[in-house]
Write an enzyme that holds these catalytic residues in place. Structure first.
Site, short mmCIF file in Angstrom:
data_model
loop_
_atom_site.label_atom_id
_atom_site.label_comp_id
_atom_site.label_asym_id
_atom_site.label_seq_id
_atom_site.Cartn_x
_atom_site.Cartn_y
_atom_site.Cartn_z
N TRP A 90 0.44 -1.38 -0.13
CA TRP A 90 0.33 0.31 0.23
C TRP A 90 0.62 1.44 0.19
CZ3 TRP A 90 -4.23 -0.23 -2.09
CH2 TRP A 90 -5.07 -1.09 -1.90
N GLN A 91 1.94 1.21 1.01
CA GLN A 91 2.98 2.51 0.75
C GLN A 91 3.46 2.91 -0.76
OE1 GLN A 91 5.43 1.88 4.02
NE2 GLN A 91 3.89 2.35 4.89
N TRP A 93 2.01 1.82 -4.35
CA TRP A 93 1.84 0.98 -5.42
C TRP A 93 1.51 2.40 -6.30
CZ3 TRP A 93 -3.07 1.11 -7.97
CH2 TRP A 93 -3.91 1.31 -7.03
N ASN A 94 0.43 3.12 -4.96
CA ASN A 94 0.60 4.24 -5.50
C ASN A 94 1.19 5.59 -4.86
OD1 ASN A 94 -1.63 6.68 -6.44
ND2 ASN A 94 -2.94 5.48 -6.50
N PRO A 96 1.65 9.02 -5.34
CA PRO A 96 0.30 10.33 -5.23
C PRO A 96 -0.13 9.79 -3.86
CG PRO A 96 0.58 9.42 -7.52
CD PRO A 96 1.78 8.76 -6.79
N VAL A 97 -1.20 8.82 -4.06
CA VAL A 97 -2.34 8.38 -2.91
C VAL A 97 -2.21 8.36 -1.28
CG1 VAL A 97 -4.00 7.51 -2.51
CG2 VAL A 97 -3.97 8.54 -4.75
N HIS A 98 -0.63 7.85 -0.78
CA HIS A 98 0.38 7.93 -0.42
C HIS A 98 0.55 9.19 0.50
CE1 HIS A 98 2.03 5.64 2.34
NE2 HIS A 98 3.33 5.89 2.35
N TYR A 106 -2.63 11.45 8.16
CA TYR A 106 -2.28 10.85 9.35
C TYR A 106 -1.56 11.78 9.70
CZ TYR A 106 1.17 7.60 11.30
OH TYR A 106 2.07 6.95 12.06
N HIS A 131 -12.38 3.82 -2.00
CA HIS A 131 -12.26 3.12 -2.50
C HIS A 131 -13.64 2.23 -2.64
CE1 HIS A 131 -8.02 2.63 -2.23
NE2 HIS A 131 -7.76 1.33 -3.60
#
Length: 165
Positions: A90-91, A93-94, A96-98, A106, A131
């Site tokens: 999750w950190q 693969w994407n 900009p969203v992370h 956060y 999602h």
């Protein structure tokens, strides 16, 4: 980019649609072995389409937009395919969203006194909601499958999840 979109459409029309059309009878008759066989037949083109779409969007489209806008930082993804944990996936693969989630969700939650676990649960909860929203609205299917699978991934990463207690 046009070729990749045509390839995705061709895979859907020539491979997935006939398999889905052949799945109605086993679903109606509740024939579990044929249902499983159809599901496995759909997993291969689904995987190909997912990978082609990832390359089309994150590599081709975003780099083309970055080139036109002269955007220097072109790190849209890292090596998510080498992920050994769900958290690493999750950190990476994407990006900009992370980065957006870290910057706007956060860190502000940490600054108002939430623990790191509470902040990460909230970030994952918001991500799971969006999602589900992005899946259910275009498909007009209001269920909680994407939401539940996202939260299930959080629970499986080894953290304490408030839904599992």
């Amino acid at each position: 980019m046009l070729f990749l979109i045509q390839l995705i459409l061709g895979l859907v029309q020539q491979w997935m649609v006939p398999t889905i059309n052949n799945s109605f009878k086993p679903l109606k008759e509740m024939n579990y072995s044929l249902m499983l066989e159809r599901l496995l037949k759909l997993s291969v083109p689904n995987h190909f389409i997912w990978l082609i779409f990832f390359y089309w969007f994150f590599h081709s489209c975003l780099n083309a937009i970055a080139e036109v806008l002269r955007f220097a930082d072109r790190e849209f993804y890292r090596d998510w395919w080498n992920a050994e944990t769900v958290q690493y996936f999750w950190q990476n693969w994407n990006i900009p969203v992370h980065r957006w989630a870290v910057r706007h969700l956060y860190k502000p939650l940490i600054s108002v006194g939430c623990s790191k676990t509470q902040a990460s649960v909230c970030v994952f909860f918001v991500s799971a909601f969006f999602h589900e929203y992005l899946v259910s609205v275009p498909l007009k299917m209001h269920r909680i499958w994407a939401f539940s699978s996202m939260l299930g991934q959080y629970c499986n990463k080894g953290s304490i999840c408030f839904l599992c207690v």
